[in-house]
Enzyme design. Structure first.
Site, PDB file in Angstrom:
ATOM      1  N   LYS A   1       0.854  -1.186   0.000  1.00 51.91           N
ATOM      2  CA  LYS A   1       0.000   0.000   0.000  1.00 51.91           C
ATOM      3  C   LYS A   1       0.884   1.228   0.000  1.00 51.91           C
ATOM      4  O   LYS A   1       2.031   1.175   0.445  1.00 51.91           O
ATOM      5  CB  LYS A   1      -0.894   0.025   1.241  1.00 51.91           C
ATOM      6  CG  LYS A   1      -2.170   0.813   1.048  1.00 51.91           C
ATOM      7  CD  LYS A   1      -3.216  -0.014   0.330  1.00 51.91           C
ATOM      8  CE  LYS A   1      -4.508   0.738   0.136  1.00 51.91           C
ATOM      9  NZ  LYS A   1      -5.588  -0.197  -0.264  1.00 51.91           N
TER      10      LYS A   1
HETATM   11  P1  NAD Z   1     -13.352   7.354  -2.753  1.00 54.59           P
HETATM   12  O1  NAD Z   1     -12.395   8.459  -2.478  1.00 54.59           O
HETATM   13  O2  NAD Z   1     -13.862   7.154  -4.142  1.00 54.59           O
HETATM   14  O3  NAD Z   1     -14.650   7.529  -1.803  1.00 54.59           O
HETATM   15  C1  NAD Z   1     -14.594   7.718  -0.437  1.00 54.59           C
HETATM   16  C2  NAD Z   1     -15.961   8.224   0.008  1.00 54.59           C
HETATM   17  O4  NAD Z   1     -15.989   8.291   1.436  1.00 54.59           O
HETATM   18  C3  NAD Z   1     -16.298   9.618  -0.483  1.00 54.59           C
HETATM   19  O5  NAD Z   1     -17.662   9.641  -0.844  1.00 54.59           O
HETATM   20  C4  NAD Z   1     -16.072  10.495   0.761  1.00 54.59           C
HETATM   21  O6  NAD Z   1     -16.865  11.664   0.782  1.00 54.59           O
HETATM   22  C5  NAD Z   1     -16.516   9.542   1.822  1.00 54.59           C
HETATM   23  N1  NAD Z   1     -16.034   9.880   3.154  1.00 54.59           N
HETATM   24  C6  NAD Z   1     -14.801  10.279   3.536  1.00 54.59           C
HETATM   25  N2  NAD Z   1     -14.783  10.510   4.851  1.00 54.59           N
HETATM   26  C7  NAD Z   1     -16.029  10.235   5.301  1.00 54.59           C
HETATM   27  C8  NAD Z   1     -16.640  10.270   6.572  1.00 54.59           C
HETATM   28  N3  NAD Z   1     -15.967  10.634   7.667  1.00 54.59           N
HETATM   29  N4  NAD Z   1     -17.950   9.908   6.657  1.00 54.59           N
HETATM   30  C9  NAD Z   1     -18.623   9.551   5.569  1.00 54.59           C
HETATM   31  N5  NAD Z   1     -18.106   9.493   4.352  1.00 54.59           N
HETATM   32  C10 NAD Z   1     -16.837   9.847   4.220  1.00 54.59           C
HETATM   33  O7  NAD Z   1     -12.679   6.043  -2.186  1.00 54.59           O
HETATM   34  P2  NAD Z   1     -12.975   4.529  -2.571  1.00 54.59           P
HETATM   35  O8  NAD Z   1     -11.994   4.104  -3.584  1.00 54.59           O
HETATM   36  O9  NAD Z   1     -14.435   4.339  -2.811  1.00 54.59           O
HETATM   37  O10 NAD Z   1     -12.533   3.825  -1.206  1.00 54.59           O
HETATM   38  C11 NAD Z   1     -13.410   3.755  -0.087  1.00 54.59           C
HETATM   39  C12 NAD Z   1     -12.910   2.654   0.843  1.00 54.59           C
HETATM   40  O11 NAD Z   1     -12.878   1.417   0.127  1.00 54.59           O
HETATM   41  C13 NAD Z   1     -11.497   2.832   1.390  1.00 54.59           C
HETATM   42  O12 NAD Z   1     -11.427   2.261   2.668  1.00 54.59           O
HETATM   43  C14 NAD Z   1     -10.650   2.020   0.423  1.00 54.59           C
HETATM   44  O13 NAD Z   1      -9.431   1.620   1.006  1.00 54.59           O
HETATM   45  C15 NAD Z   1     -11.580   0.864   0.183  1.00 54.59           C
HETATM   46  N6  NAD Z   1     -11.330   0.098  -1.034  1.00 54.59           N
HETATM   47  C16 NAD Z   1     -11.306   0.700  -2.258  1.00 54.59           C
HETATM   48  C17 NAD Z   1     -11.099  -0.076  -3.396  1.00 54.59           C
HETATM   49  C18 NAD Z   1     -11.164   0.503  -4.777  1.00 54.59           C
HETATM   50  O14 NAD Z   1     -11.084  -0.275  -5.742  1.00 54.59           O
HETATM   51  N7  NAD Z   1     -11.315   1.798  -4.951  1.00 54.59           N
HETATM   52  C19 NAD Z   1     -10.855  -1.447  -3.279  1.00 54.59           C
HETATM   53  C20 NAD Z   1     -10.896  -2.032  -2.015  1.00 54.59           C
HETATM   54  C21 NAD Z   1     -11.138  -1.234  -0.909  1.00 54.59           C
END
Ligand code: NAD
Length: 419
Positions: free
Chosen positions: A105
């Site tokens: 990461k």
């Molecule tokens: P992203 O940046 O697209 O979205 C994150 C979302 O969370 C946004 O809508 C943001 O406004 C919201 N957010 C941030 N802080 C917040 C809070 N305190 N309360 C409520 N909402 C809040 O990110 P993503 O890629 O969708 O990733 C989200 C999670 O999923 C992370 O933990 C990431 O590690 C995990 N993840 C992502 C992927 C991927 O393929 N993108 C894969 C596996 C896991």
């Protein structure tokens, strides 16, 4: 994040899984330490001509089962312990779903909303150059995570390729399609969340039709999960982003919500209009009465402060590490089913794997083949985890760690210890 160290939780989970499998500590001790960690400080020229310093990290947790794989996030609160934990979760995730990768990461401590597009591009390219010695299709392959996207992956691919002198599409996944990205990658994590949620719902007897679903964080993972679950017949009653959330007892018009967010991902939900909705804070949203709660934002959202008030029957962890260890214990006592991140959000890395395979073979698969193969891999992993969970009478999370640790220990044992 205060004194809370997410990496301590990872170590505790590994130890627990190892003990339940009847291993000696020396069998699995190597999985408790990241293999390699790099911390970098680097300058970026800002639009006003000043130079600002930024700090970033890349951690490779394990390469026992293959090259290291894991996203890069841009977030003002990122720190080394968080990145170490996220890297370890990647190792376990790849092992749970049986793809030939270890975990890694990366992060830059920055709020990208405060940068111009040019500043964001220069920061991405300089950070890529700083960690380039660790990267490569056979070494370590980044992907998108919080606040990073396909465009940023494109800049990473271009920077690395410029340093090498030839195009290296396989150095990063989640790229735009026109530079070697894969069909289906953008929605793969949310699709995986939907597949895992619906399979576990079947196993525990929660009908999908009309199931109430709450989604925290309508970013990449949350918005696709919400859309696909709604397509399966679930009722999405509440969603949020960092500005707060909206709730509607009879179910939100999810297509309308997605159109609203299309204009701007972090658009304040205060501006959203739909009859019958009320506005809720993120804390209120997490404790709403619902069948399924999908935390899809950041770590530590479900913690000792709110776990006792959670009313969901089942939590499906779209985000990485959304539930703290204390909260997990409280939820288990309450009988809430928790489907852990290392299984629930593994769809993204599975399709990243397909992207990498297509890149190194210079082949292209169609979307149907990708979604079918994703489904097959996820169903196999769900069954293996569920079997471990019932056979050993452990939580689904412990079951998932046990499935993964068995594979990691087998790989380590087969390879032996160098020299
Ligand atoms: P992203 O940046 O697209 O979205 C994150 C979302 O969370 C946004 O809508 C943001 O406004 C919201 N957010 C941030 N802080 C917040 C809070 N305190 N309360 C409520 N909402 C809040 O990110 P993503 O890629 O969708 O990733 C989200 C999670 O999923 C992370 O933990 C990431 O590690 C995990 N993840 C992502 C992927 C991927 O393929 N993108 C894969 C596996 C896991």
């Amino acid at each position: 994040m205060g004194a809370y160290n997410p990496y301590d939780n990872v170590v505790a989970m590994i130890r627990d899984a190892g003990e339940k499998l009847g291993y000696k500590e020396s069998d699995y001790v190597a999985t408790m330490y990241p293999e390699r960690e790099l911390k970098v400080s680097f300058p970026v020229r800002m639009d006003d001509g000043t130079v600002k310093m930024f700090e970033g990290y890349r951690v490779q947790h394990s390469s026992s089962r293959g090259p290291c794989k894991g996203g890069i996030r841009f977030h003002q609160d990122a720190d080394e312990n968080e990145v170490k934990a996220l890297a370890a979760w990647m190792t376990f995730k790849c092992a749970v779903v049986g793809i030939p990768y270890g975990g890694a990461k990366g992060a830059v401590k920055v709020d990208p909303a405060k940068l111009s597009r040019g500043e964001l591009e220069r920061l991405t390219r300089r950070f890529t150059a700083m960690i380039a010695p660790m990267l490569g299709p056979e070494r370590d392959i980044p992907a998108p995570d919080v606040n990073t996207n396909g465009e940023i992956m494109g800049w990473i691919m271009d920077t690395y390729s410029m340093l090498k002198g030839y195009a290296v599409p396989g150095v990063v996944t989640g790229k735009p399609i026109d530079i070697g990205g894969s069909l289906g990658r953008a929605e793969a994590t949310g699709r995986g969340v939907m597949i895992v949620a619906s399979e576990i719902m079947k196993k525990v007897g929660i009908p999908m039709k009309g199931a109430r679903v709450v989604v925290q964080g309508m970013g990449n993972v949350g918005s696709v999960s919400a859309r696909l679950l709604a397509e399966q017949g679930a009722t999405i009653v509440a969603v949020s982003n960092k500005t707060g959330g909206i709730y509607k007892e009879s179910g939100l018009d999810i297509a309308n919500v997605l159109t609203f967010l299309d204009a701007q991902k972090e658009r304040p939900f205060k501006e959203y209009n739909e009859s019958g909705i009320s506005h809720v804070s993120n804390d209120e949203l997490l404790t709403l009465k619902t069948d399924i709660l999908i935390p899809a934002a950041l770590e530590n959202q479900i913690n000792a402060d709110n776990a006792a008030r959670i009313q969901a029957k089942m939590i499906v962890e779209g985000a990485n590490g959304p539930t703290t260890v204390e909260a997990d214990k409280i939820l288990q006592k309450k009988g809430v089913i928790v489907v852990p991140d290392v299984l629930a959000n593994a769809g993204g890395v599975v399709v990243s794997y397909f992207e990498w395979v297509q890149n190194i073979q210079s082949l292209m698969w169609d979307e149907d083949e990708i979604n079918k193969t994703l489904s097959r891999i996820m169903l196999k992993a769900i069954d293996a985890v569920h079997e471990m969970h019932t056979k050993h009478n452990v939580s689904i999370r412990t079951g998932a760690y046990m499935v993964a640790l068995k594979k990691l220990v087998a790989a380590k044992t087969t390879r032996g210890i160098f020299p």
